[in-house]
Design a protein around this motif. Structure first.
Motif, PDB file in Angstrom:
ATOM      1  N   LEU A  10     -18.851  59.255 -48.484  1.00  0.00           N
ATOM      2  CA  LEU A  10     -19.336  59.983 -48.772  1.00  0.00           C
ATOM      3  C   LEU A  10     -20.971  59.222 -48.527  1.00  0.00           C
ATOM      4  O   LEU A  10     -21.423  58.364 -48.685  1.00  0.00           O
ATOM      5  CB  LEU A  10     -19.446  60.464 -49.987  1.00  0.00           C
ATOM      6  N   ALA A  11     -21.183  59.922 -47.770  1.00  0.00           N
ATOM      7  CA  ALA A  11     -22.627  60.240 -47.475  1.00  0.00           C
ATOM      8  C   ALA A  11     -23.561  61.511 -48.034  1.00  0.00           C
ATOM      9  O   ALA A  11     -23.352  61.772 -47.903  1.00  0.00           O
ATOM     10  CB  ALA A  11     -23.599  59.959 -46.322  1.00  0.00           C
ATOM     11  N   ALA A  12     -24.826  60.561 -49.256  1.00  0.00           N
ATOM     12  CA  ALA A  12     -25.366  61.801 -50.158  1.00  0.00           C
ATOM     13  C   ALA A  12     -26.648  61.789 -50.096  1.00  0.00           C
ATOM     14  O   ALA A  12     -27.648  60.480 -50.004  1.00  0.00           O
ATOM     15  CB  ALA A  12     -25.082  61.868 -51.330  1.00  0.00           C
ATOM     16  N   GLY A  13     -27.385  62.961 -50.154  1.00  0.00           N
ATOM     17  CA  GLY A  13     -29.222  62.852 -49.871  1.00  0.00           C
ATOM     18  C   GLY A  13     -29.937  63.811 -49.972  1.00  0.00           C
ATOM     19  O   GLY A  13     -28.774  65.370 -50.431  1.00  0.00           O
ATOM     20  N   TYR A  14     -31.121  64.122 -49.759  1.00  0.00           N
ATOM     21  CA  TYR A  14     -31.840  65.205 -49.892  1.00  0.00           C
ATOM     22  C   TYR A  14     -31.833  65.990 -48.142  1.00  0.00           C
ATOM     23  O   TYR A  14     -32.612  67.250 -48.155  1.00  0.00           O
ATOM     24  CB  TYR A  14     -32.826  65.440 -50.831  1.00  0.00           C
ATOM     25  N   THR A  15     -32.139  65.481 -47.293  1.00  0.00           N
ATOM     26  CA  THR A  15     -32.584  66.061 -46.018  1.00  0.00           C
ATOM     27  C   THR A  15     -31.316  65.040 -45.305  1.00  0.00           C
ATOM     28  O   THR A  15     -31.086  64.079 -45.233  1.00  0.00           O
ATOM     29  CB  THR A  15     -33.873  64.987 -45.584  1.00  0.00           C
ATOM     30  N   LYS A  16     -31.143  65.794 -43.951  1.00  0.00           N
ATOM     31  CA  LYS A  16     -30.170  65.156 -43.475  1.00  0.00           C
ATOM     32  C   LYS A  16     -30.527  64.125 -42.278  1.00  0.00           C
ATOM     33  O   LYS A  16     -31.825  64.385 -42.160  1.00  0.00           O
ATOM     34  CB  LYS A  16     -29.436  66.843 -42.193  1.00  0.00           C
ATOM     35  N   GLY A  17     -29.309  63.431 -42.547  1.00  0.00           N
ATOM     36  CA  GLY A  17     -30.796  62.168 -41.349  1.00  0.00           C
ATOM     37  C   GLY A  17     -30.540  61.087 -42.009  1.00  0.00           C
ATOM     38  O   GLY A  17     -30.867  59.975 -41.801  1.00  0.00           O
ATOM     39  N   TYR A  18     -30.751  61.509 -43.845  1.00  0.00           N
ATOM     40  CA  TYR A  18     -31.631  60.354 -44.657  1.00  0.00           C
ATOM     41  C   TYR A  18     -30.752  60.264 -46.155  1.00  0.00           C
ATOM     42  O   TYR A  18     -31.644  60.797 -46.475  1.00  0.00           O
ATOM     43  CB  TYR A  18     -33.173  60.918 -44.326  1.00  0.00           C
ATOM     44  N   PRO A  19     -29.576  59.879 -45.701  1.00  0.00           N
ATOM     45  CA  PRO A  19     -28.717  59.632 -46.701  1.00  0.00           C
ATOM     46  C   PRO A  19     -29.297  58.503 -47.636  1.00  0.00           C
ATOM     47  O   PRO A  19     -30.395  57.561 -47.686  1.00  0.00           O
ATOM     48  CB  PRO A  19     -27.474  58.897 -46.368  1.00  0.00           C
ATOM     49  N   VAL A  20     -29.552  58.968 -49.167  1.00  0.00           N
ATOM     50  CA  VAL A  20     -30.083  58.153 -49.872  1.00  0.00           C
ATOM     51  C   VAL A  20     -28.505  57.182 -51.129  1.00  0.00           C
ATOM     52  O   VAL A  20     -28.740  56.786 -51.176  1.00  0.00           O
ATOM     53  CB  VAL A  20     -30.510  59.102 -51.614  1.00  0.00           C
ATOM     54  N   VAL A  21     -26.992  58.149 -50.824  1.00  0.00           N
ATOM     55  CA  VAL A  21     -25.682  56.846 -50.892  1.00  0.00           C
ATOM     56  C   VAL A  21     -25.498  56.671 -49.472  1.00  0.00           C
ATOM     57  O   VAL A  21     -25.229  58.090 -48.514  1.00  0.00           O
ATOM     58  CB  VAL A  21     -25.296  58.061 -52.097  1.00  0.00           C
ATOM     59  N   ARG A  22     -24.776  56.380 -49.928  1.00  0.00           N
ATOM     60  CA  ARG A  22     -24.111  55.683 -48.341  1.00  0.00           C
ATOM     61  C   ARG A  22     -22.589  55.317 -48.309  1.00  0.00           C
ATOM     62  O   ARG A  22     -22.702  54.296 -49.533  1.00  0.00           O
ATOM     63  CB  ARG A  22     -24.741  54.133 -47.458  1.00  0.00           C
ATOM     64  N   ALA A  23     -22.018  55.453 -47.441  1.00  0.00           N
ATOM     65  CA  ALA A  23     -20.282  54.756 -47.982  1.00  0.00           C
ATOM     66  C   ALA A  23     -19.838  54.359 -49.228  1.00  0.00           C
ATOM     67  O   ALA A  23     -19.507  53.681 -48.995  1.00  0.00           O
ATOM     68  CB  ALA A  23     -20.146  53.918 -46.617  1.00  0.00           C
ATOM     69  N   PHE A  24     -19.987  56.265 -49.965  1.00  0.00           N
ATOM     70  CA  PHE A  24     -19.592  55.663 -50.946  1.00  0.00           C
ATOM     71  C   PHE A  24     -18.296  55.604 -51.072  1.00  0.00           C
ATOM     72  O   PHE A  24     -17.452  56.882 -50.604  1.00  0.00           O
ATOM     73  CB  PHE A  24     -20.432  56.490 -52.137  1.00  0.00           C
ATOM     74  N   ASP A  25     -17.179  55.542 -52.172  1.00  0.00           N
ATOM     75  CA  ASP A  25     -15.807  55.578 -52.626  1.00  0.00           C
ATOM     76  C   ASP A  25     -15.896  55.290 -53.882  1.00  0.00           C
ATOM     77  O   ASP A  25     -16.397  54.555 -54.282  1.00  0.00           O
ATOM     78  CB  ASP A  25     -15.138  54.460 -51.733  1.00  0.00           C
TER      79      ASP A  25
END
Length: 239
Positions: A10-25
């Motif tokens: 999971l990559a999550a955030g508020y702007t495409k291309g700028y994830p706040v959370v990366r590779a979350f399982d």
């Protein structure tokens, strides 16, 4: 053990291309309580909003009760039994306790009496406007409003927000009881780390948007220094 909630990469955030959370399982089984811990700004709330479909995932997958949920589809997540208790409680402050609970009911959902079994203190406050409740009572109502929907996945963001530690100590065990009695998979974001570890099965530590630790809650409760090093960004390897 089959996961009731699972996300991968999971990559999550508020702007495409700028994830706040990366590779979350993450995998959470029915009746399991997982504490999502970490310093302010680590991305914990972002994870919950994404799992609830209120934010579109930038990458990765979210599977709820065996069904893959399209990113950013809050209704789809809700249909699969996901309920979020936000940190601001989001109560209808001018409506009564009973009205708040009634409005939250879905078709074939629970009854007010079921909520009162968990939070009997609300029984004497059913005709009181939610805005007139104490902070602890408001949090009970927020949890009760989630429970009346019979969640299969319950996401709780900062149960302790604005509450005295003594009240938090009384409320947090109710999260454990919810999981045990209803079989809901629970993800709890909480800053009162010690109290959270007492009622959870597992803890995931998120720092700068990445998982740095994942293991039994009892392990972290027995070694507070491990968490302290993780929060400070120091090595968490055994000495």
């Amino acid at each position: 053990m089959t996961a009731q909630l699972a996300c991968a990469g999971l990559a999550a955030g508020y702007t495409k291309g700028y994830p706040v959370v990366r590779a979350f399982d993450l995998e959470v089984a029915a009746g399991e309580v997982v504490a999502l811990l970490g310093p302010n700004g680590a991305g914990k709330t972002t994870v919950l909003l994404t799992l609830a479909g209120l934010l579109p995932a930038l990458d990765g997958t979210v599977v709820l009760c065996g069904q893959r949920v399209p990113p950013g589809r809050a209704r789809a997540a809700a249909r699969n039994g996901v309920v979020l208790v936000p940190d601001d409680r989001a109560l209808f402050t001018q409506l009564t306790v009973r009205d708040n609970l009634t409005l939250a009911r879905r078709r074939r959902a629970g009854a007010v009496d079921e909520v009162l079994d968990f939070f009997p203190a609300l029984g004497k406050r059913l005709k009181v406007a939610a805005g007139m409740l104490s902070g602890g009572e408001q949090q009970m109502l927020a949890l009760g409003r989630a429970l009346i929907q019979h969640p299969r996945v319950l996401l709780i963001d900062e149960l302790s927000m604005g509450l005295a530690p003594a009240i938090v100590e009384d409320l947090l065990p109710s999260v454990r009881r919810v999981a045990d009695d209803t079989g809901a998979a629970v993800v709890l974001v909480e800053q009162h780390v010690r109290l959270a570890l007492e009622v959870t099965d597992r803890a995931v530590i998120l720092v700068h948007g990445q998982t740095v630790l994942d293991g039994p809650a009892a392990r972290f409760a027995a070694d507070p220094g491990l968490l302290e090093r993780a929060y400070l960004g120091e090595s968490t390897s055994a000495p």
